[in-house]
Design an enzyme around this catalytic site. Structure first.
Site, PDB file in Angstrom:
ATOM      1  N   GLU A 246       0.812  -1.209   0.000  1.00  0.00           N
ATOM      2  CA  GLU A 246       0.000   0.000   0.000  1.00  0.00           C
ATOM      3  C   GLU A 246       0.847   1.261   0.000  1.00  0.00           C
ATOM      4  O   GLU A 246       1.998   1.272   0.446  1.00  0.00           O
ATOM      5  CB  GLU A 246      -0.965   0.003   1.187  1.00  0.00           C
TER       6      GLU A 246
ATOM      7  N   CYS B  63       3.589   8.574  -0.014  1.00  0.00           N
ATOM      8  CA  CYS B  63       4.198   7.748   1.027  1.00  0.00           C
ATOM      9  C   CYS B  63       4.436   6.363   0.431  1.00  0.00           C
ATOM     10  O   CYS B  63       3.484   5.677   0.050  1.00  0.00           O
ATOM     11  CB  CYS B  63       3.280   7.684   2.245  1.00  0.00           C
TER      12      CYS B  63
ATOM     13  N   CYS C  76       6.482  -6.147   7.464  1.00  0.00           N
ATOM     14  CA  CYS C  76       7.643  -5.587   8.159  1.00  0.00           C
ATOM     15  C   CYS C  76       8.094  -6.562   9.229  1.00  0.00           C
ATOM     16  O   CYS C  76       7.275  -7.146   9.943  1.00  0.00           O
ATOM     17  CB  CYS C  76       7.291  -4.241   8.788  1.00  0.00           C
TER      18      CYS C  76
ATOM     19  N   CYS D 206       7.066  -3.015  15.323  1.00  0.00           N
ATOM     20  CA  CYS D 206       6.693  -1.939  16.237  1.00  0.00           C
ATOM     21  C   CYS D 206       5.296  -2.219  16.781  1.00  0.00           C
ATOM     22  O   CYS D 206       4.376  -2.539  16.028  1.00  0.00           O
ATOM     23  CB  CYS D 206       6.741  -0.597  15.523  1.00  0.00           C
TER      24      CYS D 206
ATOM     25  N   CYS E  87       1.948  -0.596  15.307  1.00  0.00           N
ATOM     26  CA  CYS E  87       1.857  -0.473  13.849  1.00  0.00           C
ATOM     27  C   CYS E  87       1.119  -1.655  13.235  1.00  0.00           C
ATOM     28  O   CYS E  87       1.386  -2.814  13.566  1.00  0.00           O
ATOM     29  CB  CYS E  87       3.269  -0.385  13.266  1.00  0.00           C
TER      30      CYS E  87
ATOM     31  N   GLY F   9       7.188  -1.351   5.925  1.00  0.00           N
ATOM     32  CA  GLY F   9       8.551  -1.856   5.893  1.00  0.00           C
ATOM     33  C   GLY F   9       9.585  -0.870   6.414  1.00  0.00           C
ATOM     34  O   GLY F   9       9.311   0.310   6.628  1.00  0.00           O
ATOM     35  N   GLU F  10      10.780  -1.378   6.620  1.00  0.00           N
ATOM     36  CA  GLU F  10      11.940  -0.596   7.051  1.00  0.00           C
ATOM     37  C   GLU F  10      12.853  -0.387   5.842  1.00  0.00           C
ATOM     38  O   GLU F  10      13.505  -1.323   5.372  1.00  0.00           O
ATOM     39  CB  GLU F  10      12.682  -1.338   8.168  1.00  0.00           C
TER      40      GLU F  10
ATOM     41  N   SER G 104      12.677   7.401   5.929  1.00  0.00           N
ATOM     42  CA  SER G 104      12.404   7.252   7.354  1.00  0.00           C
ATOM     43  C   SER G 104      12.863   5.882   7.831  1.00  0.00           C
ATOM     44  O   SER G 104      12.617   4.870   7.176  1.00  0.00           O
ATOM     45  CB  SER G 104      10.907   7.426   7.635  1.00  0.00           C
TER      46      SER G 104
ATOM     47  N   SER H 274      11.964   7.506  12.963  1.00  0.00           N
ATOM     48  CA  SER H 274      10.720   7.182  13.664  1.00  0.00           C
ATOM     49  C   SER H 274      11.088   6.879  15.111  1.00  0.00           C
ATOM     50  O   SER H 274      11.327   5.729  15.483  1.00  0.00           O
ATOM     51  CB  SER H 274      10.037   5.977  13.003  1.00  0.00           C
ATOM     52  N   LEU H 275      11.131   7.913  15.911  1.00  0.00           N
ATOM     53  CA  LEU H 275      11.681   7.808  17.255  1.00  0.00           C
ATOM     54  C   LEU H 275      10.657   7.252  18.248  1.00  0.00           C
ATOM     55  O   LEU H 275      10.867   6.212  18.857  1.00  0.00           O
ATOM     56  CB  LEU H 275      12.184   9.181  17.710  1.00  0.00           C
ATOM     57  N   HIS H 276       9.580   7.997  18.437  1.00  0.00           N
ATOM     58  CA  HIS H 276       8.423   7.567  19.241  1.00  0.00           C
ATOM     59  C   HIS H 276       8.740   7.312  20.708  1.00  0.00           C
ATOM     60  O   HIS H 276       7.869   6.880  21.460  1.00  0.00           O
ATOM     61  CB  HIS H 276       7.764   6.330  18.636  1.00  0.00           C
TER      62      HIS H 276
ATOM     63  N   ASN I 171      -2.877   7.020  15.032  1.00  0.00           N
ATOM     64  CA  ASN I 171      -3.989   6.516  14.228  1.00  0.00           C
ATOM     65  C   ASN I 171      -4.392   5.157  14.779  1.00  0.00           C
ATOM     66  O   ASN I 171      -3.601   4.210  14.734  1.00  0.00           O
ATOM     67  CB  ASN I 171      -3.577   6.360  12.751  1.00  0.00           C
TER      68      ASN I 171
ATOM     69  N   CYS J   4       0.200   2.795   8.476  1.00  0.00           N
ATOM     70  CA  CYS J   4       0.833   1.805   7.607  1.00  0.00           C
ATOM     71  C   CYS J   4       0.261   0.413   7.838  1.00  0.00           C
ATOM     72  O   CYS J   4       0.211  -0.070   8.956  1.00  0.00           O
ATOM     73  CB  CYS J   4       2.341   1.777   7.878  1.00  0.00           C
TER      74      CYS J   4
END
Length: 359
Positions: A93, A114, A121, A125, A128, A168-169, A200, A223-225, A299, A342
């Site tokens: 996607e 995007c 992935c 995470c 996600c 994905g990374e 990212s 992508s720290l979070h 989200n 995602c």
């Protein structure tokens, strides 16, 4: 049996080498690339200035990757997500984000896409939807670039800004990512300026350093979070492999080599990383790296218990960073109504098709 390589994943260098290996002149590479990227043909037969023998050779060694658009969510002129089916039946996607429009369905002033780099992935995470799907495989360069072509077919507009923040990374698919970036930025390719491309990463420290030497002026987002190991360990398994003591020096090396600000992406999750104390830790880290911060209210994802904080609390978190002198933006609704997090559209599609979901 090995599948033919996608022609849309070839660079001028790789095509020239292929032609040379078959005793053919280098100028044919420029002709082939012109048909693909300028004239946008989708078959070798339509390359009318190539001899039949070369067309047959190309057909025997390269494929036109399938990027069938199977679902679009959202309205023209608004944020839209689309699902593409690949040659092996897997789906990936992408999200189209207009910066501004001239009215409902009108032309955008800027179109951001995007882009996904993997099917699923492996980094898992905890907040996600892509993590619920597990990891299937890397996308090849042709499939990465194919998302841009698909988006331009859908919008009938030029995509001029890219963020590798989809499924994905990206840095776990390093070689295909770099090949795709070569095609995307090349004058003979999509000719999108490096400053309009952001990659990212969730914290793949060694490849942050590798990417710092890439010659185009692409940008980096982390992508720290979470600004402490305790928080990142709770929600981001990658931190156990590359904790902040390894990640921060890699980010500092990028900042030193590129002379540009890193963007820290920070999803605000209620009760997890949204305290004002957490804002203080984030401000200290951003100051250390001379970084800017993009705050994103979570989200919600079906099947996960995380919640987004109230907007008023998100604004207090933002203001704490502002008080520390950190450049910060708070992203308001951009796709919350279309499940833009995602992996969500692919997750729904798999459920509709009756496939098992990893939870």
């Amino acid at each position: 049996m090995t599948q033919p390589a996608p022609i849309t994943g070839q660079t001028e260098t790789s095509l020239t080498q292929f032609l040379a290996a078959h005793g053919l002149p280098a100028f044919r590479a420029k002709q082939i690339l012109d048909w693909i990227w300028d004239k946008r043909v989708e078959s070798f037969e339509r390359m009318t200035n190539l001899p039949a023998t070369l067309k047959n050779l190309l057909g025997a060694n390269f494929s036109w990757p399938a990027m069938e658009t199977v679902q679009i969510q959202g309205k023209p002129g608004k944020t839209r997500k689309f699902l593409s089916r690949l040659d092996d039946g897997q789906c990936v996607e992408s999200v189209i984000i207009p910066a501004a429009t001239g009215g409902d369905g009108g032309q955008s002033e800027r179109l951001t896409l995007c882009v996904s780099s993997q099917v699923g992935c492996a980094f898992g995470c905890k907040f996600c939807a892509s993590g619920l799907l597990g990891f299937s495989r890397n996308l090849n360069a042709g499939e990465i670039v194919g998302q841009i072509l698909a988006a331009e077919r859908i919008t009938r507009e030029r995509i001029d800004n890219l963020v590798f923040m989809g499924m994905g990374e990206p840095l776990a698919n390093f070689d295909n990512l770099v090949t795709a970036l070569d095609i995307i930025t090349a004058p003979w390719g999509l000719n999108i300026g490096g400053r309009h491309i952001t990659v990212s990463t969730s914290g793949y420290a060694p490849n942050i350093v590798r990417l710092a030497s890439y010659p185009r002026q692409i940008r980096l987002a982390i992508s720290l979070h979470g600004a402490t190991d305790d928080v990142r360990n709770q929600i981001m398994p990658v931190n156990k492999k590359w904790p902040l003591r390894e990640l921060v020096p890699a980010l500092a090396a990028w900042a030193s080599a590129r002379k540009q600000m890193i963007t820290m992406e920070y999803i605000l999750i209620q009760g997890v990383n949204d305290s004002l104390e957490a804002a203080g830790h984030l401000a200290s880290l951003a100051q250390r790296l001379n970084a800017k911060v993009n705050l994103i209210p979570y989200n919600t994802v079906e099947g996960l218990d995380w919640q987004r904080p109230p907007l008023s609390h998100c604004e207090r978190f933002r203001d704490r960073l502002k008080q520390a002198g950190i450049p910060v933006t708070l992203r308001y609704e951009k796709g919350h109504d279309i499940d833009a997090a995602c992996g969500q559209l692919r997750l729904k599609k798999l459920k509709e098709d009756g496939q098992d979901i990893l939870v």
